[in-house]
Write an enzyme that holds these catalytic residues in place. Structure first.
Site, PDB file in Angstrom:
ATOM      1  N   MET A   1       1.035  -1.662  -0.054  1.00 43.69           N
ATOM      2  CA  MET A   1      -0.156   0.169  -0.178  1.00 43.69           C
ATOM      3  C   MET A   1       0.994   1.434   0.106  1.00 43.69           C
ATOM      4  SD  MET A   1      -3.425  -1.023   1.940  1.00 43.69           S
ATOM      5  CE  MET A   1      -2.698  -0.228   3.728  1.00 43.69           C
ATOM      6  N   GLY A   2       2.018   1.263  -0.002  1.00 37.12           N
ATOM      7  CA  GLY A   2       2.862   1.883  -0.833  1.00 37.12           C
ATOM      8  C   GLY A   2       4.019   2.645   1.106  1.00 37.12           C
ATOM      9  N   ALA A   3       4.425   4.118   1.018  1.00 40.56           N
ATOM     10  CA  ALA A   3       4.901   4.250   2.592  1.00 40.56           C
ATOM     11  C   ALA A   3       5.809   3.454   2.892  1.00 40.56           C
ATOM     12  CB  ALA A   3       4.223   4.492   3.546  1.00 40.56           C
ATOM     13  N   LEU A   4       6.828   2.791   1.597  1.00 36.61           N
ATOM     14  CA  LEU A   4       7.716   1.871   1.563  1.00 36.61           C
ATOM     15  C   LEU A   4       8.689   1.984   2.414  1.00 36.61           C
ATOM     16  CD1 LEU A   4       7.895   1.047  -2.080  1.00 36.61           C
ATOM     17  CD2 LEU A   4       6.492   0.074  -0.423  1.00 36.61           C
TER      18      LEU A   4
ATOM     19  N   GLN B   1      -2.206 -12.449   7.848  1.00 35.44           N
ATOM     20  CA  GLN B   1      -2.818 -12.140   5.817  1.00 35.44           C
ATOM     21  C   GLN B   1      -1.585 -12.944   5.480  1.00 35.44           C
ATOM     22  OE1 GLN B   1      -2.139  -8.195   4.058  1.00 35.44           O
ATOM     23  NE2 GLN B   1      -0.382  -8.632   4.007  1.00 35.44           N
TER      24      GLN B   1
ATOM     25  N   SER C   1       4.421   0.946   8.545  1.00 33.18           N
ATOM     26  CA  SER C   1       4.220   2.077   7.641  1.00 33.18           C
ATOM     27  C   SER C   1       3.611   2.828   8.744  1.00 33.18           C
ATOM     28  CB  SER C   1       2.913   2.176   6.385  1.00 33.18           C
ATOM     29  OG  SER C   1       3.781   1.228   5.627  1.00 33.18           O
ATOM     30  N   ARG C   2       2.401   2.637   9.282  1.00 34.10           N
ATOM     31  CA  ARG C   2       1.885   2.738  10.350  1.00 34.10           C
ATOM     32  C   ARG C   2       2.593   3.558  12.025  1.00 34.10           C
ATOM     33  NH1 ARG C   2      -2.513  -0.286   8.891  1.00 34.10           N
ATOM     34  NH2 ARG C   2      -4.150   0.780   8.718  1.00 34.10           N
TER      35      ARG C   2
ATOM     36  N   LYS D   1       4.828 -10.066   9.269  1.00 35.63           N
ATOM     37  CA  LYS D   1       4.811  -8.525  10.213  1.00 35.63           C
ATOM     38  C   LYS D   1       2.909  -8.999  10.136  1.00 35.63           C
ATOM     39  CE  LYS D   1       3.962  -4.301   9.957  1.00 35.63           C
ATOM     40  NZ  LYS D   1       3.086  -4.302  10.480  1.00 35.63           N
TER      41      LYS D   1
ATOM     42  N   HIS E   1       9.320  -3.572   2.947  1.00 34.53           N
ATOM     43  CA  HIS E   1       9.011  -3.854   2.207  1.00 34.53           C
ATOM     44  C   HIS E   1      10.532  -3.431   0.980  1.00 34.53           C
ATOM     45  CE1 HIS E   1       5.692  -1.209   3.276  1.00 34.53           C
ATOM     46  NE2 HIS E   1       4.216  -1.889   3.016  1.00 34.53           N
TER      47      HIS E   1
END
Length: 282
Positions: free
Chosen positions: A30-33, A153, A186-187, A149, A37
């Site tokens: 979802m980006g914000a690599l 999923q 990313s969060r 992580k 990633h």
């Protein structure tokens, strides 16, 4: 490196690679690599002739009260990281490209989705499985790479691929951590300095449980209580869940005699973080 925005453009490139008999690795994001990633991309580059990275903040996996609008979007920085790591195609579609008018088909996996994240976020995995299957159909990769992580999923996607006979190998890669132990996410950008320091309680609590397991403890309740007590020492932390589950089925275990997953979800301030570790007796 190309940044492509349409399904048609990606399929055109994939067809050229397929005609040449070359292999493809897919890294859905979802980006914000970040470095986590990057580790997935580098492994994909090592194991395949070509790498596609999808960058798409998927609206169907966010509930109405979650952070869809504020989720970090850093396309230029992401492009620079991808190019350096060996990516040849970034797939960066708009939502209407993936979910055009009239879209009304979703993929639902049962069993592994009703627990843990699924219990806290009931609509989440329906969105995840739907977008991942779409990406697999578009990119037609030999292998797809996901971080441990997001251990649930990984299990859910492995089940989907197995149940629906999707011809792809799902590869789970280790968690990448900051020097002080915080799992890359990313969060993490949402955390202020005090919260960033408080967030270390997640990895600290998991390390204690791992040490106790290695010392011979086999009672899940004791280990869960140990984790809860450690996290409760941090005033900025609020526990969502702490569990010990079977590594494959994600169902709770009464005693530890096989491979397990120890996942936790904790709010630090308003930011919800997850972490985990896999364990099996040597």
């Amino acid at each position: 490196m190309q940044t492509l925005e349409t399904i048609q453009a990606v399929r055109k490139q994939v067809n050229l690679w397929r005609q040449a008999g070359e292999t493809i690795g897919l890294v859905p994001t979802m980006g914000a690599l970040h470095a986590g990633h990057q580790s997935l991309i580098e492994r994909a580059a090592e194991e395949n002739d070509h790498v596609i990275v999808s960058i798409f903040v998927n609206p169907t996996q966010f509930a109405p009260n979650e952070d869809l609008t504020s989720y970090p979007r850093k396309l230029e920085e992401d492009q620079a990281l991808c190019e350096k790591a060996g990516v040849e195609v970034i797939f960066h579609p708009e939502p209407q490209e993936m979910y055009p008018s009239g879209f009304d088909t979703f993929v639902e996996v049962h069993g592994t989705t009703e627990v843990l994240e699924g219990a806290s976020r009931p609509t989440h995995f329906r969105g995840v499985t739907t977008i991942v299957l779409k990406l697999l159909q578009i990119a037609q990769p030999d292998r797809a790479y996901f971080g441990q992580k997001d251990a649930q999923q990984v299990a859910v996607i492995q089940q989907m691929v197995r149940d629906l006979n999707v011809p792809v190998e799902i590869i789970a890669c280790p968690i990448i951590r900051e020097v002080d132990g915080l799992a890359k996410s990313s969060r993490n950008v949402y955390l202020n300095p005090a919260e960033r320091k408080a967030a270390l309680v997640l990895s600290r609590a998991l390390n204690l449980a791992q040490q106790r397991l290695n010392a011979g403890t086999r009672e899940p309740k004791q280990l869960i209580q140990l984790i809860i007590e450690e996290i409760s020492k941090e005033s900025l932390a609020k526990i969502d869940y702490v569990e010990i589950v079977d590594q494959k089925t994600l169902q709770k275990v009464e005693t530890i005699n096989a491979a397990i997953l120890v996942p936790i979800a904790v709010y630090i301030g308003n930011t919800r973080l997850i972490d985990n570790f896999y364990w099996e007796a040597k």
